[in-house]
Design a protein around this motif. Structure first.
Motif, short mmCIF file in Angstrom:
data_model
loop_
_atom_site.label_atom_id
_atom_site.label_comp_id
_atom_site.label_asym_id
_atom_site.label_seq_id
_atom_site.Cartn_x
_atom_site.Cartn_y
_atom_site.Cartn_z
N HIS A 1 7.77 5.43 8.97
CA HIS A 1 7.10 5.45 7.67
C HIS A 1 6.79 6.87 7.18
CE1 HIS A 1 3.36 6.31 9.80
NE2 HIS A 1 3.67 5.32 10.62
N ALA A 2 6.98 7.85 8.04
CA ALA A 2 6.71 9.23 7.63
C ALA A 2 7.78 9.75 6.67
CB ALA A 2 6.63 10.13 8.85
N HIS A 3 8.91 9.08 6.60
CA HIS A 3 10.01 9.55 5.75
C HIS A 3 10.01 8.89 4.37
CE1 HIS A 3 11.48 11.61 9.23
NE2 HIS A 3 11.44 10.49 9.91
N PRO B 1 3.98 12.06 12.44
CA PRO B 1 5.00 12.67 11.57
C PRO B 1 6.45 12.28 11.90
CG PRO B 1 4.05 14.30 13.03
CD PRO B 1 3.27 13.05 13.23
N TRP C 1 5.55 8.86 -0.04
CA TRP C 1 4.17 8.41 -0.30
C TRP C 1 3.54 9.18 -1.45
CZ3 TRP C 1 3.55 3.92 1.58
CH2 TRP C 1 4.11 3.57 2.81
N ARG D 1 1.29 9.32 7.59
CA ARG D 1 2.33 10.32 7.82
C ARG D 1 1.77 11.51 8.58
NH1 ARG D 1 5.25 12.04 2.78
NH2 ARG D 1 3.11 12.40 2.14
N ASP D 2 0.54 11.90 8.29
CA ASP D 2 -0.07 13.02 9.00
C ASP D 2 -0.38 12.67 10.45
OD1 ASP D 2 0.06 14.54 6.72
OD2 ASP D 2 -2.01 14.13 6.11
#
Length: 65
Positions: free
Chosen positions: A35-37, A31, A40, A27-28
């Protein structure tokens, strides 16, 4: 729970923790990717909780018998 179920719960908790940590790193890096949403941090927290409960239960199983 028996010892086999407890070992499986410990393995599942550790796997959830590792997947959550990897997802946080991804995610970093990206962003705005799909998959960043995903949650985690929640997955990692749930994995740690599951692993701690399983470790405590395994400790009591090994101590009792």
């Amino acid at each position: 729970m028996d010892a086999e179920t407890t070992w499986m719960m410990l393995a599942a908790g550790l796997a959830m923790t590792v997947i959550g940590a990897i997802g946080g790193v991804l995610r970093d890096r990206a962003p705005l990717a799909w998959h960043a949403h995903l949650p985690w941090n929640g997955l990692a927290f749930g994995g740690v909780g599951c692993a701690l409960v399983a470790a405590a239960h395994l400790f009591t199983l090994l101590r009792a018998g």
